[in-house]
Design an enzyme around this catalytic site. Structure first.
Site, short mmCIF file in Angstrom:
data_model
loop_
_atom_site.label_atom_id
_atom_site.label_comp_id
_atom_site.label_asym_id
_atom_site.label_seq_id
_atom_site.Cartn_x
_atom_site.Cartn_y
_atom_site.Cartn_z
N SER A 31 -16.73 -22.23 -29.68
CA SER A 31 -17.35 -22.74 -28.53
C SER A 31 -17.04 -24.20 -28.76
O SER A 31 -16.08 -24.81 -29.41
CB SER A 31 -18.62 -22.46 -28.26
OG SER A 31 -19.43 -23.17 -29.50
N ASP A 79 0.79 -1.12 -0.05
CA ASP A 79 0.11 0.08 -0.12
C ASP A 79 0.70 1.34 -0.05
O ASP A 79 0.57 2.33 -0.49
CB ASP A 79 -0.90 -0.03 1.16
CG ASP A 79 -2.27 -0.90 0.93
OD1 ASP A 79 -2.30 -1.47 -0.09
OD2 ASP A 79 -2.77 -1.42 2.05
N LYS A 114 -12.87 -26.84 -16.95
CA LYS A 114 -13.72 -26.03 -17.61
C LYS A 114 -14.27 -25.05 -16.55
O LYS A 114 -15.33 -25.30 -15.82
CB LYS A 114 -14.75 -26.79 -18.10
CG LYS A 114 -15.52 -25.88 -19.31
CD LYS A 114 -16.32 -26.59 -20.26
CE LYS A 114 -17.26 -25.45 -21.03
NZ LYS A 114 -17.81 -24.84 -20.41
S1 IVH Z 1 -11.22 -23.48 -25.13
C1 IVH Z 1 -11.28 -23.72 -28.96
N1 IVH Z 1 -10.78 -24.09 -22.81
O1 IVH Z 1 -16.04 -22.76 -22.52
C2 IVH Z 1 -12.02 -23.78 -27.96
N2 IVH Z 1 -12.80 -23.09 -23.21
O2 IVH Z 1 -18.16 -23.93 -24.35
C3 IVH Z 1 -12.24 -22.70 -27.28
N3 IVH Z 1 -14.19 -22.52 -21.11
O3 IVH Z 1 -16.55 -20.21 -24.44
C4 IVH Z 1 -12.81 -22.72 -25.95
N4 IVH Z 1 -12.55 -23.44 -19.59
O4 IVH Z 1 -16.01 -19.78 -21.80
C5 IVH Z 1 -11.69 -23.46 -23.45
N5 IVH Z 1 -9.90 -24.54 -20.46
C6 IVH Z 1 -11.05 -23.89 -21.26
C7 IVH Z 1 -12.07 -23.44 -20.87
C8 IVH Z 1 -13.13 -23.00 -21.87
C9 IVH Z 1 -14.04 -22.83 -19.73
C10 IVH Z 1 -15.48 -22.07 -21.61
C11 IVH Z 1 -15.33 -20.73 -22.66
C12 IVH Z 1 -15.81 -21.28 -23.89
C13 IVH Z 1 -16.80 -22.32 -23.53
C14 IVH Z 1 -16.95 -23.15 -24.63
#
Ligand code: IVH
Length: 643
Positions: A81, A36, A114
């Site tokens: 996605s 800080d 994920k």
């Molecule tokens: S890769 C090329 N890795 O899941 C693939 N997505 O359903 C693109 N997400 O929009 C996504 N953890 O919000 C990837 N380790 C991870 C992830 C991840 C969370 C989410 C992300 C994406 C969604 C796809």
């Protein structure tokens, strides 16, 4: 160079280094107050010399005045996605498709958590953060740069030799601890951490975002200019980490589908201990050349899949609403539910918190509702599926009082006293306690220790054997710690951590009797109201008499020893490593207290480490401890040890 500018640049670099250590590595090297001081000096200099202000200064992480709306940002590379796999069978089918398309027997995958948050894209040009955007429809997202800047785990400048342009992809999320803290003070609580993260990131007033402890894990890239992307996903994660970005330590490189299946099972078991929500595991083909060969269909790559865990939100019906009397006399409405398996646990009840909450969510008996359970959080009703409301659904009227409230309160106090983190009296559950109270055998907790085998064995559903077992458990519970005892007393507002702090600070019950409200306020998290409440509790003659009866019955704990000699403390020669966020103190404070007891506190885990203390969201040190078989202490265990 202007000496003021020089100092400003020095301070910015130093603060950025500390932000990195704290928020990314989870391993701070200075105290909060020293940090800080640096930040204040920088703010003062920038204020006095506005010509040196800059968007990449750490002082600019506080958020600026509200925007009218979010501008659009077109992602240089679209944000894809993921296709889902529900169950192991579908995961195996994914692997089979991959192997057939590549003509390969065994594929290496990278497994990543994920996270259940919001996908974002961070654009860095020549290493400087220039834009942060939500995913939007994958092609065009919203410009949330000002909000992203407030996330301390997002570097404003990349480390090392960053490429000319890079789009970094990651997930912004809120940890369970931050979610609870946020909801505790929110007027309208958020239903879950994901909603809270989304609501926080999409604030037009970034000052509000700044006050919400969002974090991020990065897992991928979009466009890249001026450098070649790494050959594999695994190397990409390592590179992102080298660039100063926060990358999960839970990711694994796995070979073949069987390892993936095993990893999914392992993570599902550990899901509740991570400190943040995940809804599955993402498996990605490791080698980029193979990813390119596989390509994408629709808007999902063929080289990755999201293995989804069973949901933590499930629809079920409310069959009844009853009112529970807490040990402090507070009335809590509870929904009785048609039993449903949620995240691996059968849920039959959910808390409705209070009458306001029922009114706000318009919850009625007979309603079909979404129920959520996550981590150790008590199951909750997220919302009513109003479209499916039966015509005869009954609104609930919260009673002012409930019949036998005093009795209910007494029972709850005993339930609390015997609970696992209090005196941990095994086999003494709510049913039996009700029975004991109803039979007039127990009026308060001290009566428990007067029970004898013959009386117990005569109770319904009790045999001689269970009577003996209960007596043994009661006997066993007498040897406790001051922290547990204080927690067990059920002092309003005193949870486990505060109880441990009280014990650590005062050492003996007599010292607590003598503490003034001012003395009590010296304890972390004890404000004026709680200090008065604790003080009042110990001045109350009835409470003192109860404590006396318990001690007379044989309840005892080790009293704090004499003032500790720093050269030869009780933890002399022991080496500790701290990781993750502690709830009751900063890591630096914990280190100071350990050192005061003679312990050594080290930065990294090695064979010489005796204990690793893991707070919320621990880092890779926890993995290392596991690998080396070093005992891991929870925060509560640390508190007990500090006593
Ligand atoms: S890769 C090329 N890795 O899941 C693939 N997505 O359903 C693109 N997400 O929009 C996504 N953890 O919000 C990837 N380790 C991870 C992830 C991840 C969370 C989410 C992300 C994406 C969604 C796809």
């Amino acid at each position: 160079m202007d000496p003021n500018l020089q100092r400003i640049l020095e301070l910015r670099a130093e603060i950025a280094r500390h932000d990195y250590r704290y928020y990314v590595l989870d391993d701070p090297s200075i105290t909060d107050s020293a940090y800080d001081t640096l930040l204040r000096e920088l703010a003062r200099l920038e204020h006095e010399h506005p010509q040196f202000c800059s968007a990449d200064s750490p002082t600019q992480r506080v958020g600026s005045t509200p925007a009218a709306g979010f501008a659009n940002v077109t992602h240089r590379e679209p944000m894809l996605s993921l296709a889902n796999a529900f169950g192991e069978q579908e995961l195996r089918e994914f692997d089979q498709r991959v192997r057939e398309a590549l003509g390969i027997d065994t594929v290496d995958y990278v497994a990543e958590n994920k996270l259940d948050g919001l996908a974002v894209s961070l654009t860095y040009e020549r290493g400087v953060l220039v834009s942060g955007a939500t995913r939007g429809d994958g092609r065009v997202g919203e410009d949330v740069t000002q909000n992203i800047r407030t996330i301390r785990a997002v570097p404003l400048r990349l480390h090392g030799r960053p490429p000319e342009v890079i789009e970094v992809r990651g997930e912004v999320y809120l940890s369970h601890a931050s979610f609870r803290a946020l909801n505790a003070q929110a007027e309208r609580p958020f239903a879950n951490p994901r909603n809270a993260a989304a609501g926080s990131l999409r604030q037009l007033d970034a000052r509000i975002t700044a006050a919400r402890p969002l974090s991020i894990y990065c897992y991928g890239i979009g466009a890249i200019v001026g450098a070649a992307a790494p050959e594999t996903q695994w190397d990409l994660l390592i590179w992102l980490r080298q660039l100063g970005l926060r990358v999960s330590a839970e990711s694994r490189k796995l070979s073949g589908i069987e390892q993936c299946v095993a990893f999914s099972r392992e993570m599902e078991g550990r899901r509740d201990t991570l400190g943040y929500d995940i809804d599955g595991i993402v498996y990605k083909v490791n080698r980029r050349a193979w990813q390119e060969q596989l390509g994408a269909v629709a808007r999902a790559p063929r080289w990755a899949i999201a293995f989804k865990f069973p949901p933590q939100e499930v629809a079920t019906r409310i069959t009844d609403i009853t009112v529970q009397v807490g040990r402090t006399g507070a009335l809590t409405p509870v929904a009785h539910l048609e039993p449903k398996l949620i995240g691996g646990v059968t849920v039959t009840r959910a808390t409705l918190h209070n009458a306001d909450e029922i009114r706000r969510k318009d919850i009625r008996v007979g309603d079909l509702v979404l129920v959520r359970r996550a981590g150790e959080v008590i199951p909750e009703v997220v919302r009513v599926l109003v479209e499916q409301r039966p015509v005869d659904a009954q609104p609930f009227v919260m009673p002012e009082t409930v019949a036998n409230a005093a009795l209910g309160q007494r029972i709850q106090a005993i339930v609390h006293f015997s609970s696992r983190h209090a005196l941990n009296i095994e086999g003494l559950g709510p049913r039996l306690i009700e029975q004991l109270v109803a039979a007039g055998l127990v009026a308060d907790v001290s009566d428990l220790y007067r029970l004898d085998a013959a009386t117990l064995a005569a109770l319904e559903r009790m045999g001689e054997k269970s009577a003996q077992r209960l007596l043994a458990a009661l006997e066993h519970s007498k040897a406790t710690t001051l922290a547990r005892f204080l927690f067990a007393l059920g002092i309003p507002g005193v949870g486990e951590v505060t109880a441990a702090n009280l014990a650590g600070r005062f050492g003996t019950i007599d010292a607590i009797y003598q503490a003034s409200p001012e003395d009590l306020r010296a304890i972390e998290d004890v404000g004026p109201i709680l200090a008065d409440s604790i003080h009042g509790f110990f001045q109350d003659e009835n409470n003192r008499a109860l404590i006396k009866r318990l001690v007379a019955a044989g309840v005892h704990w080790p009293e704090a020893g004499p003032v500790i000699d720093a050269n030869k403390g009780p933890l002399d020669g022991k080496t500790f490593v701290l990781t993750g966020t502690l709830a009751s103190m900063s890591r630096e404070q914990a280190a100071e207290r350990l050192r005061a007891l003679g312990a050594r506190v080290a930065d990294s885990v090695s064979r010489k480490t005796d204990f690793v203390v893991a707070g919320a969201e621990p880092g890779s040190k926890l993995d290392k401890a596991g690998a080396l078989g070093i005992p891991v202490l929870s925060e509560i265990e640390l508190q007990e040890m500090l006593q």
